[in-house]
Design a protein around this motif. Sequence first.
Motif, PDB file in Angstrom:
ATOM      1  N   GLY A  99      -1.615 -12.345  -4.213  1.00 26.52           N
ATOM      2  CA  GLY A  99      -2.721 -11.436  -3.939  1.00 26.52           C
ATOM      3  C   GLY A  99      -2.435 -10.683  -2.656  1.00 26.52           C
ATOM      4  O   GLY A  99      -2.029 -11.280  -1.660  1.00 26.52           O
ATOM      5  N   ASP A 100      -2.603  -9.358  -2.681  1.00 28.03           N
ATOM      6  CA  ASP A 100      -2.388  -8.543  -1.497  1.00 28.03           C
ATOM      7  C   ASP A 100      -3.333  -7.349  -1.575  1.00 28.03           C
ATOM      8  O   ASP A 100      -3.269  -6.558  -2.512  1.00 28.03           O
ATOM      9  N   LEU A 101      -4.219  -7.232  -0.604  1.00 34.40           N
ATOM     10  CA  LEU A 101      -5.187  -6.133  -0.562  1.00 34.40           C
ATOM     11  C   LEU A 101      -5.391  -5.691   0.881  1.00 34.40           C
ATOM     12  O   LEU A 101      -5.528  -6.536   1.767  1.00 34.40           O
ATOM     13  N   GLY A 102      -5.408  -4.395   1.118  1.00 29.27           N
ATOM     14  CA  GLY A 102      -5.842  -3.909   2.418  1.00 29.27           C
ATOM     15  C   GLY A 102      -7.244  -4.410   2.704  1.00 29.27           C
ATOM     16  O   GLY A 102      -8.037  -4.648   1.780  1.00 29.27           O
TER      17      GLY A 102
ATOM     18  N   ASP B  62      -6.013 -13.474   6.674  1.00 26.77           N
ATOM     19  CA  ASP B  62      -6.706 -12.228   7.004  1.00 26.77           C
ATOM     20  C   ASP B  62      -6.165 -11.769   8.356  1.00 26.77           C
ATOM     21  O   ASP B  62      -6.564 -12.271   9.397  1.00 26.77           O
ATOM     22  N   GLN B  63      -5.225 -10.817   8.308  1.00 27.10           N
ATOM     23  CA  GLN B  63      -4.580 -10.346   9.533  1.00 27.10           C
ATOM     24  C   GLN B  63      -5.298  -9.072   9.989  1.00 27.10           C
ATOM     25  O   GLN B  63      -5.047  -7.992   9.469  1.00 27.10           O
TER      26      GLN B  63
ATOM     27  N   ASN C 289      -5.133  -7.461   5.241  1.00 34.65           N
ATOM     28  CA  ASN C 289      -4.568  -6.982   6.504  1.00 34.65           C
ATOM     29  C   ASN C 289      -5.247  -5.720   6.990  1.00 34.65           C
ATOM     30  O   ASN C 289      -5.839  -4.967   6.224  1.00 34.65           O
ATOM     31  N   GLN C 290      -5.088  -5.496   8.317  1.00 36.09           N
ATOM     32  CA  GLN C 290      -5.432  -4.196   8.896  1.00 36.09           C
ATOM     33  C   GLN C 290      -4.500  -3.169   8.262  1.00 36.09           C
ATOM     34  O   GLN C 290      -3.285  -3.298   8.323  1.00 36.09           O
ATOM     35  N   ARG C 291      -5.076  -2.178   7.637  1.00 33.90           N
ATOM     36  CA  ARG C 291      -4.261  -1.178   6.955  1.00 33.90           C
ATOM     37  C   ARG C 291      -3.749  -0.142   7.962  1.00 33.90           C
ATOM     38  O   ARG C 291      -4.258  -0.046   9.064  1.00 33.90           O
ATOM     39  N   GLU C 292      -2.752   0.617   7.555  1.00 31.54           N
ATOM     40  CA  GLU C 292      -2.208   1.752   8.323  1.00 31.54           C
ATOM     41  C   GLU C 292      -1.460   1.359   9.588  1.00 31.54           C
ATOM     42  O   GLU C 292      -0.797   2.194  10.189  1.00 31.54           O
ATOM     43  N   THR C 293      -1.561   0.115  10.024  1.00 31.22           N
ATOM     44  CA  THR C 293      -0.820  -0.330  11.206  1.00 31.22           C
ATOM     45  C   THR C 293       0.631  -0.536  10.798  1.00 31.22           C
ATOM     46  O   THR C 293       0.920  -1.352   9.922  1.00 31.22           O
TER      47      THR C 293
ATOM     48  N   PHE D  53      10.245  -0.668   6.698  1.00 30.53           N
ATOM     49  CA  PHE D  53       8.874  -0.435   7.147  1.00 30.53           C
ATOM     50  C   PHE D  53       7.883  -1.214   6.285  1.00 30.53           C
ATOM     51  O   PHE D  53       8.111  -1.457   5.104  1.00 30.53           O
ATOM     52  N   GLY D  54       6.769  -1.563   6.910  1.00 31.33           N
ATOM     53  CA  GLY D  54       5.637  -2.087   6.153  1.00 31.33           C
ATOM     54  C   GLY D  54       4.392  -2.063   7.006  1.00 31.33           C
ATOM     55  O   GLY D  54       4.462  -2.041   8.244  1.00 31.33           O
ATOM     56  N   ASN D  55       3.222  -2.023   6.361  1.00 35.93           N
ATOM     57  CA  ASN D  55       1.985  -2.356   7.053  1.00 35.93           C
ATOM     58  C   ASN D  55       2.029  -3.862   7.338  1.00 35.93           C
ATOM     59  O   ASN D  55       2.970  -4.548   6.926  1.00 35.93           O
ATOM     60  N   THR D  56       1.035  -4.420   7.986  1.00 39.53           N
ATOM     61  CA  THR D  56       1.149  -5.823   8.405  1.00 39.53           C
ATOM     62  C   THR D  56       1.157  -6.798   7.220  1.00 39.53           C
ATOM     63  O   THR D  56       1.660  -7.907   7.354  1.00 39.53           O
TER      64      THR D  56
END
Length: 505
Positions: A245-248, A9-10, A80-84, A161-164
């Motif tokens: 598994g990957d979810l904002g 959980d970032q 993860n923290q989204r949009e970062t 590029f990517g979000n975290t």
Amino acid sequence: MADFVGAIDQGTTSSRFMIFDHGGNEIARHQLEHEQILPRAGWVEHNPVEIWERTRAVVETALGKANLSASDLVGLGITNQRETAVVWNRRTGRPYYNAIVWQDTRTDRIASALEREGKGDVIRRKAGLPPATYFSGGKVKWILDNVDGVRAAAEAGDAIFGNTDTWLIWNLTGGPNGGVHVTDPTNASRTMLMNLETLDWDDELLSFFDIPRSMLPEIRPSSDPRSYGSTRADGPLGGELPICGDLGDQQAATVGQVCFEVGEAKNTYGTGNFLLLNTGEELVRSQHGLLTTVCYQFGDAKPVYALEGSIAVTGSAVQWLRDQLGIISGAAQSESLARQVGDNGGVYFVPAFSGLFAPYWRSDARGAIVGLSRFNTNAHIARATLEAICYQSRDVVEAMQQDSGVHLDVLRVDGGVTANDLCMQIQADVLGVAVSKPVVAETTALGAAYAAGLALGFWSSTEELKSNWNEDRRWLPTWSDEQRAEGYAGWKKAVQRTLDWVDVD
């Protein structure tokens, strides 16, 4: 099959690794904060290398605490923290610039130019989002336009590029040596670059930001039986483990709260507040300042959508009392200080530090404390801070009811601020509905674990996940309708005082 699932959980202020068993119970965790870099007013950055190092450390420490190894885990989920936004070199693994955080407002002129040029309605229709500083697309454009050499590197195929989530998966699967460049629809839907109907990057949207398509990660399901890739034996897990598994973070909390039915909603109280309402396979386009977003996509099933109300500053307003004002020594003290008074004494605090997000979307707003008299004390300011968290959530609930026609019977809540008993009582009072907290309050990490476990057959279905959910605490409203109406009217008046404070044209 192994007995446990791991979840990274970032988050905005820290990274944590948690291990869950089949019952959704926490087995182990470790958490480390990272630096908040504030180069100038309105700018918020993180060091992506520090985030990766912290992630490595929390994984290794949590496994060590529990005396477990990679072979004890069936797989790994990421949230993860989204949009970062992170932009880095695919050959060296080095970021070109710090991660630009979701709270950052430096792209306000990019957002207002999109509106002026008539592109805002196209972004709303295709991406479900208003042009705003919040989302990743403007941040990537800012890096391309302002950091030497990045645009040339992007054109050459070297800058990606990517979000975290994407940054971590790339590093976990090998980085410059074969790292996988992927994301999921929940994160991709937060960029202003993805078409909500096709779940693919949209060339017209990319042209608005002048972002080369080659920079973008492949979009894969949030829970993917094919897995995105495996961790490396020389990585923090010390073995090969499928990442599937990957979810904002807010969608992960919705999954962790098992809001799988249309009309179910949860509110996460973290740095900001995020209220999501499951709208099923139907794309509901908001007329009242909410976001249309992907809630999750499991395997080959159709995506499930949500309406979301994103609030920039809630828990971080309590941090501000601690770090900038110095009137409390820790977050828990905000409750004891606020309890010294029976009401707000006429004081309202609108913490519009990054402008106002849902349902206002006003990047020209700035924070204000109003209604002060000599009678007021720091206890009234502490109380007004807790009330601000709850009133901002009510703004979003009102918009959701107007958009969807759904009237909440109960609000499921999670996140750090739910430990504040007074704040949750105020939330029930302000909304006039029951507020319910689950036994496992860390639903964000749990949702990421669920996404990975579903992909691997560790859990057979969403029905099985529902049986894991248990209520820990419920708060019932105590205010009269008159009290509620009067308090909310004062809040709406206070919000008006924050508008038109900075020029963003």
